[in-house]
Design an enzyme around this catalytic site. Structure first.
Site, PDB file in Angstrom:
ATOM      1  N   ASP A 324      42.515  45.500   6.527  1.00 55.17           N
ATOM      2  CA  ASP A 324      41.429  45.259   7.469  1.00 55.17           C
ATOM      3  C   ASP A 324      41.878  45.562   8.901  1.00 55.17           C
ATOM      4  O   ASP A 324      43.002  45.244   9.295  1.00 55.17           O
ATOM      5  CB  ASP A 324      40.988  43.794   7.352  1.00 55.17           C
ATOM      6  CG  ASP A 324      39.745  43.493   8.155  1.00 55.17           C
ATOM      7  OD1 ASP A 324      38.732  44.187   7.952  1.00 55.17           O
ATOM      8  OD2 ASP A 324      39.789  42.565   8.982  1.00 55.17           O
ATOM      9  N   GLU A 353      41.648  50.498   6.905  1.00 50.46           N
ATOM     10  CA  GLU A 353      40.321  50.570   7.516  1.00 50.46           C
ATOM     11  C   GLU A 353      40.470  51.204   8.894  1.00 50.46           C
ATOM     12  O   GLU A 353      40.817  50.549   9.869  1.00 50.46           O
ATOM     13  CB  GLU A 353      39.685  49.189   7.645  1.00 50.46           C
ATOM     14  CG  GLU A 353      38.264  49.275   8.201  1.00 50.46           C
ATOM     15  CD  GLU A 353      37.737  47.976   8.804  1.00 50.46           C
ATOM     16  OE1 GLU A 353      36.542  47.917   9.118  1.00 50.46           O
ATOM     17  OE2 GLU A 353      38.533  47.028   8.981  1.00 50.46           O
ATOM     18  N   ASP A 420      30.063  46.573   5.780  1.00 49.66           N
ATOM     19  CA  ASP A 420      29.943  46.703   7.235  1.00 49.66           C
ATOM     20  C   ASP A 420      28.854  47.666   7.677  1.00 49.66           C
ATOM     21  O   ASP A 420      28.706  47.913   8.881  1.00 49.66           O
ATOM     22  CB  ASP A 420      31.283  47.181   7.823  1.00 49.66           C
ATOM     23  CG  ASP A 420      32.343  46.094   7.833  1.00 49.66           C
ATOM     24  OD1 ASP A 420      31.983  44.921   8.046  1.00 49.66           O
ATOM     25  OD2 ASP A 420      33.532  46.413   7.622  1.00 49.66           O
TER      26      ASP A 420
END
Length: 582
Positions: A324, A353, A420
């Site tokens: 992340d 990410e 997201d």
């Protein structure tokens, strides 16, 4: 010839070891400016005996440049080389020393690849090329054990908010493994599972305990074992950029200030640790005060987080980590992270990410892959509207392909949507035909495809939190026709190596037109994919070898005449053709 546009570098994605025998060379030239490039390559210690000529292939183009590539297998693992570029009657030789009208005496001043060291080669896990991922938010997938529900809890299927809970848990996932196997996926990406107060779990409180509303560590182990028995790999989400405000070391800093032994675990700008006028006195993820940022350069923080990564790899025989906010963590931390994880499991898949150009992280010393949001952006833009024609789309895809070495492209984490972003069908304004075209491209493109849970049955939702809707398990409320389409395209992908790691190449993509024809091929099969991204029917033609074609989904034989294949497509229609090469 516009020499100013010529580019070649002796590292990164321009000259790199593809495997233990092969070096890939790439060159950039002005679009439609150069007609032919030949690489003259040989051994610098005996050029006369071992040099050869290698015709380069134009493998991609964007709106400004053409990109050329060739694979060279040097007998002694070292390579000196020069490029001969031809444009009409003009010939230019290009080496590290500059531009020449005639070939300079070899190998003085030539480009040099000193030695192909296997230890320096960027190796990616082979299994990922065959993987089809399925992303799951546990709270929204299935409630298998109401006894551990959060309190309060909303009715399953109610509108999602930033703070509500629905009671999904690990038992719920376990009870639907048959569904995932029947769908055809063979890898799961779970968003965070560890103890945290929020519904999304990106504010971790305890990195070694499964959240009690999801289950416990033993249930997670049993779930991973059950997945492995079915041939399903498992990737977890690592939140190492920041923690949650309830993480005990951060609470200690809040209480003791600079006297806390954990004071340097975080980026504290001023004491006391608090929020003043809406701005924290410490660094955070974004401006979220409840997500304090780790100081990953601190040796104790580094040891703690790397121990977490190693612990779960060994404890669960975990197959990978998704990282992340990976671009906001220092590179040295990720280099050590890769070393620790690969020592624990050399086949572990590491996905960062990063939402933009990620080459810095994809040079073999940090990640195997990134979430390919630039890909999803272009695919959704093209298939959801009429702002981009086929030529512009092919150019944007060509540019993406040239960002990274080929072995990275083969395992890059491709997706249409995630937790997201708005859901793909919502971006398509509910038009299932457009969604199917995007999914066809996703599954016939190079890289590793990922499905966001529920997309296969027609779930919709805008940006976060609307995209995080509950999974629909009532068959009468699922789009069963769409589900069968997903099963078919997943099966096609998984049973054909040419769609996993074969060559990708656009055959036709024209300005002012909304159609695409492209191919995937290896030594055994050639696929051609025909897409009509238009509200009107279309008849497409393409120069192709004519023998042996059939529809890849129906197995119907398809004929051609005079070396020309003709395919008729409905509005927003597609067809996938295949023929045997061996």
């Amino acid at each position: 010839m516009l020499k100013e546009c010529f580019y070649h570098g002796t590292r990164n994605s321009w000259a790199y070891a593809y495997d233990r025998e092969t070096i890939h060379l790439r060159v950039r030239t002005k679009r439609d400016d150069v007609g032919e490039i030949v690489a003259f390559a040989g051994d610098k210690y005996d050029w006369a005996s071992y040099h050869r000529e290698y015709a380069m292939e134009k493998v991609a183009s964007d709106n400004l440049f053409d990109y050329w590539q060739v694979g060279v297998k040097p007998r002694f693992k070292r390579l000196s080389y020069i490029f001969c570029c031809k444009s009409g009657s003009e010939t230019v030789w290009v080496s590290e020393g500059g531009f020449y009208p005639e070939q300079p005496e070899p190998p003085e001043g030539y480009y040099d690849f000193p030695y192909l060291h296997e230890a320096d080669m960027f190796k990616v896990p082979d299994w990922v090329k065959e993987a089809v991922f399925y992303q799951i938010i546990v709270d929204r997938f299935a409630n298998g054990n109401p006894a551990i529900n959060p309190d309060p809890i909303d009715e399953w299927g109610a509108p999602p908010t930033e703070s509500n809970f629905f009671g999904g848990d690990l038992q719920g996932v376990m009870e639907h493994l048959d569904y995932l196997s029947e769908l055809g996926v063979n890898a799961i990406y779970f968003t965070p599972l560890f103890a945290a107060p929020s519904n999304h779990k990106y504010d971790t409180m305890d990195y070694k305990q499964v959240d009690p509303h999801y289950g416990d560590n033993e249930q997670l182990r049993a779930l991973v074992d059950a997945c492995h028995e079915r041939g399903i790999r498992v990737m977890l989400d690592a939140v190492f950029n920041h923690c949650g405000e309830h993480f005990p070391p951060f609470q200690d800093v809040k209480k003791k200030g600079p006297y806390s032994p954990y004071a340097d675990w975080f980026h504290i700008n001023e004491y006391p640790v608090e929020v003043r006028d809406g701005i924290p006195t410490y660094d955070t993820f974004g401006f979220f005060a409840h997500m304090p940022k780790f100081n990953t350069a601190n040796p104790e923080v580094k040891k703690y987080l790397l121990d977490v990564a190693e612990y779960w790899i060994k404890e669960l025989k975990l197959d990978g980590w998704r990282l992340d906010v990976a671009n906001e963590v220092d590179h040295q931390f990720w280099r050590e992270f890769r070393r620790v994880v690969k020592q624990a499991n050399p086949d572990a898949y590491i996905v960062g990410e990063v939402w933009s150009d990620s080459l810095t992280w994809l040079l073999g010393d940090q990640f195997d892959s990134v979430m390919n949001y630039p890909f999803s952006g272009k695919v959704l833009e093209f298939f959801s509207g009429d702002t981009m024609d086929g030529l512009a789309f092919s150019q944007s895809i060509g540019q993406l392909l040239m960002r990274y070495p080929q072995q990275t492209n083969e395992v890059i984490f491709n997706l249409l949507c995630s937790h997201d972003t708005p859901r793909a069908l919502t971006v398509m304004k509910g038009d299932k035909r457009r969604l199917k075209l995007a999914v066809v491209f996703l599954f016939t493109y190079t890289g590793t495809p990922c499905i966001f849970y529920g997309d296969e049955i027609g779930l919709q939702g805008g940006g976060d939190p609307e995209c995080r809707v509950c999974m629909q398990w009532d068959p009468d409320k699922q789009d069963r026709e769409l589900l069968q389409f997903y099963k078919d395209i997943i099966h096609l992908r998984r049973t054909n190596p040419a769609l996993q790691s074969g060559r990708f190449h656009f055959l036709q993509a024209a300005a002012g037109k909304s159609y695409l024809i492209y191919e995937r091929r290896d030594s055994e099969k050639q696929f051609t994919i025909w897409i009509n991204n238009s509200p009107l029917p279309a008849e497409l033609t393409c120069q192709l070898e004519t023998d042996g074609w059939r529809d890849a989904l129906t197995m119907e034989e398809v004929g051609a005449e005079g070396g020309v294949m003709t395919v008729r497509l409905d509005a927003f229609g597609y067809r996938i053709l295949v023929r045997e090469l061996s």
